[in-house]
Enzyme design. Structure first.
Site, PDB file in Angstrom:
ATOM      1  CB  VAL A  62      18.576   6.503  16.054  1.00 22.04           C
ATOM      2  CG1 VAL A  62      18.777   6.980  17.480  1.00 22.04           C
ATOM      3  CG2 VAL A  62      19.822   6.739  15.224  1.00 22.04           C
ATOM      4  CB  CYS A  63      15.127   3.101  19.028  1.00 17.96           C
ATOM      5  SG  CYS A  63      16.075   1.746  19.743  1.00 17.96           S
ATOM      6  NE  ARG A  64      14.076   3.573  26.477  1.00 15.64           N
ATOM      7  CZ  ARG A  64      14.775   2.954  27.445  1.00 15.64           C
ATOM      8  NH1 ARG A  64      15.630   3.626  28.167  1.00 15.64           N
ATOM      9  NH2 ARG A  64      14.581   1.679  27.687  1.00 15.64           N
ATOM     10  CG  MET A  90      18.200   8.866  20.822  1.00 18.43           C
ATOM     11  SD  MET A  90      19.426   9.826  19.893  1.00 18.43           S
ATOM     12  CE  MET A  90      19.242  11.454  20.657  1.00 18.43           C
TER      13      MET A  90
END
Length: 98
Positions: A62-64, A90
């Site tokens: 997961v990242c932005r 996210m």
């Protein structure tokens, strides 16, 4: 590379699935909120910390927005890890955060 949307990951968590989530954002980004239970390993440190991971487990990255986690997935996959990139990151996560 396998991919799941933020909604699909949220649904798996709601169903009580035990997921191994790695958040590859920087510490200051994670401080604003992360998926409960996610481990933070910033993308820049991933190469040096991959020995902490188990090749028998599957990891959701997961990242932005999904870009850095995609690069992280490629890196880990090239070293024999089982990974899934959470597309949308996210920015699209509507589930709980800690």
């Amino acid at each position: 590379m396998k991919q799941l949307t933020a909604k699909e990951v949220e649904k798996l968590l709601q169903e009580g699935k035990q997921l191994n989530i790695i958040d590859v954002r920087e510490a200051d980004e994670v401080a604003a909120g992360k998926i409960p239970g996610a481990i933070n390993i910033p993308l820049g440190l991933l190469e040096f910390r991959m020995n902490e991971l188990d090749k028998n487990k599957e990891y959701i990255l997961v990242c932005r927005s999904g870009g850095r986690s995609g690069r992280a997935a490629q890196l880990l996959e090239s070293h024999g890890y089982h990974v899934i990139n959470m597309t949308g990151g996210m920015l699209e996560w509507e589930g709980p955060v800690e």
